[in-house]
Write a protein that holds these residues in place. Sequence first.
Motif, PDB file in Angstrom:
ATOM      1  N   SER A  84      32.446  32.798  41.101  1.00  0.00           N
ATOM      2  CA  SER A  84      33.172  33.612  42.084  1.00  0.00           C
ATOM      3  C   SER A  84      34.650  33.763  41.728  1.00  0.00           C
ATOM      4  O   SER A  84      35.358  34.566  42.350  1.00  0.00           O
ATOM      5  N   ILE A  85      35.125  33.013  40.734  1.00  0.00           N
ATOM      6  CA  ILE A  85      36.526  33.098  40.330  1.00  0.00           C
ATOM      7  C   ILE A  85      36.818  34.489  39.780  1.00  0.00           C
ATOM      8  O   ILE A  85      36.027  35.056  39.021  1.00  0.00           O
ATOM      9  N   ARG A  86      37.956  35.029  40.176  1.00  0.00           N
ATOM     10  CA  ARG A  86      38.412  36.319  39.670  1.00  0.00           C
ATOM     11  C   ARG A  86      39.737  36.141  38.940  1.00  0.00           C
ATOM     12  O   ARG A  86      40.586  35.347  39.356  1.00  0.00           O
ATOM     13  N   LEU A  87      39.899  36.852  37.840  1.00  0.00           N
ATOM     14  CA  LEU A  87      41.126  36.749  37.052  1.00  0.00           C
ATOM     15  C   LEU A  87      42.271  37.457  37.767  1.00  0.00           C
ATOM     16  O   LEU A  87      42.051  38.404  38.528  1.00  0.00           O
ATOM     17  N   PRO A  88      43.510  37.020  37.534  1.00  0.00           N
ATOM     18  CA  PRO A  88      44.652  37.612  38.236  1.00  0.00           C
ATOM     19  C   PRO A  88      44.846  39.090  37.890  1.00  0.00           C
ATOM     20  O   PRO A  88      44.541  39.532  36.776  1.00  0.00           O
ATOM     21  N   THR A  89      45.358  39.829  38.861  1.00  0.00           N
ATOM     22  CA  THR A  89      45.816  41.200  38.622  1.00  0.00           C
ATOM     23  C   THR A  89      47.300  41.117  38.298  1.00  0.00           C
ATOM     24  O   THR A  89      48.101  40.673  39.120  1.00  0.00           O
ATOM     25  N   ASN A 116      41.587  34.772  44.549  1.00  0.00           N
ATOM     26  CA  ASN A 116      40.700  33.626  44.754  1.00  0.00           C
ATOM     27  C   ASN A 116      40.955  32.911  46.083  1.00  0.00           C
ATOM     28  O   ASN A 116      40.648  31.725  46.222  1.00  0.00           O
ATOM     29  N   SER A 117      41.485  33.653  47.051  1.00  0.00           N
ATOM     30  CA  SER A 117      41.808  33.038  48.342  1.00  0.00           C
ATOM     31  C   SER A 117      40.569  32.721  49.176  1.00  0.00           C
ATOM     32  O   SER A 117      40.690  32.155  50.265  1.00  0.00           O
ATOM     33  N   GLY A 118      39.388  33.058  48.689  1.00  0.00           N
ATOM     34  CA  GLY A 118      38.155  32.671  49.372  1.00  0.00           C
ATOM     35  C   GLY A 118      37.523  31.422  48.783  1.00  0.00           C
ATOM     36  O   GLY A 118      36.430  31.027  49.201  1.00  0.00           O
TER      37      GLY A 118
END
Length: 336
Positions: A203-208, A82-84
């Motif tokens: 736009s949030i993505r879950l952690p890998t 989520n660095s964007g």
Amino acid sequence: MSVQIRPFDAETASEREFSEYHLARVASLLLESPEDPPVTYEATVGRLRTPWPSDGECRYWAGYVDGTLVGLGRLALPDGENSGIAQIDVMVHPGFRRRGVGTELLRAVMPAVRDSGRPTVNSDAMKAGSPGAAWAGGLGFREVNRSVVMRLVIDETKPELWDVPVPEGYRLARWAGSTPEKLIESYAAARQAVQDAPLGESSIRLPTWDPARIRREERQLAEQGAEERVVVAIHQATGEIVGVTGILTYAYRPENSYQNDTSVVNAHRGNGLGRVMKAAMMRWLVVERPQVRRIMTGTNADNVHMIAVNDAIGYQIIRRVIWVETTAASLAEALS
């Protein structure tokens, strides 16, 4: 009315500033979330000083009217997937709303958003139709996701709801704090199973998840004085962890616990493992942490299966919320 905006440091702020912020937050929550018990001063200060690990770096700006703190703007800069994204939250005492305080706080945050180079701006959850949602909509934010907030009140829940047998072929294990080294590989793999949880258009993505990331999160939580309890389901034939649930309890608010991720590996779904693990967690928690009175969790509104699992062990929906998003460029233009 003259509004002054200044950077706010949660580590060095005065007791007066914290007290004024606490009063503003209590008034704001009473208006927007009257179903919640009043937040304590300790919880208010603790939340500022110990943001969730997923929030990344956090910065604050305070709004003052005649020398009194009446609002706070917060910028969170998550890393990794989520660095964007730049997350902005603005809180203003209800008695000082519609006077430009929130807009001035937002303007003060925007240079840091620009400097971060992040193209997307989102905000924390808010009730649909609330004044905050209307204000965000006027600035060009659009709804991208819907969730339900659920709460389990221990004194109002029948303990027999937690008497759920483990299905044949599985067993449960549990730990508090650090994951046992012999289990960390399969634990990381099981946590990855949350990746298919619905997120709407966000736009949030879950952690890998991998072992290194798990150890990093454990260190962060320990540094914050948070206790993490984990219950896992283990497939007996393979010895692999195939299901995970976690609970967080922060020292600054010992009467509340917060549900962390719950996930089940796809090949083992349909066996009731989510309910089994969550029920076992409750049996463990009430014995070892009797001061905990409430468990809070948020679930995507489309995740009907998890909502049903939560309902089965005593959670109730207390509010429905939306998540909103815009671009940094559009927000800057709206504020110009």
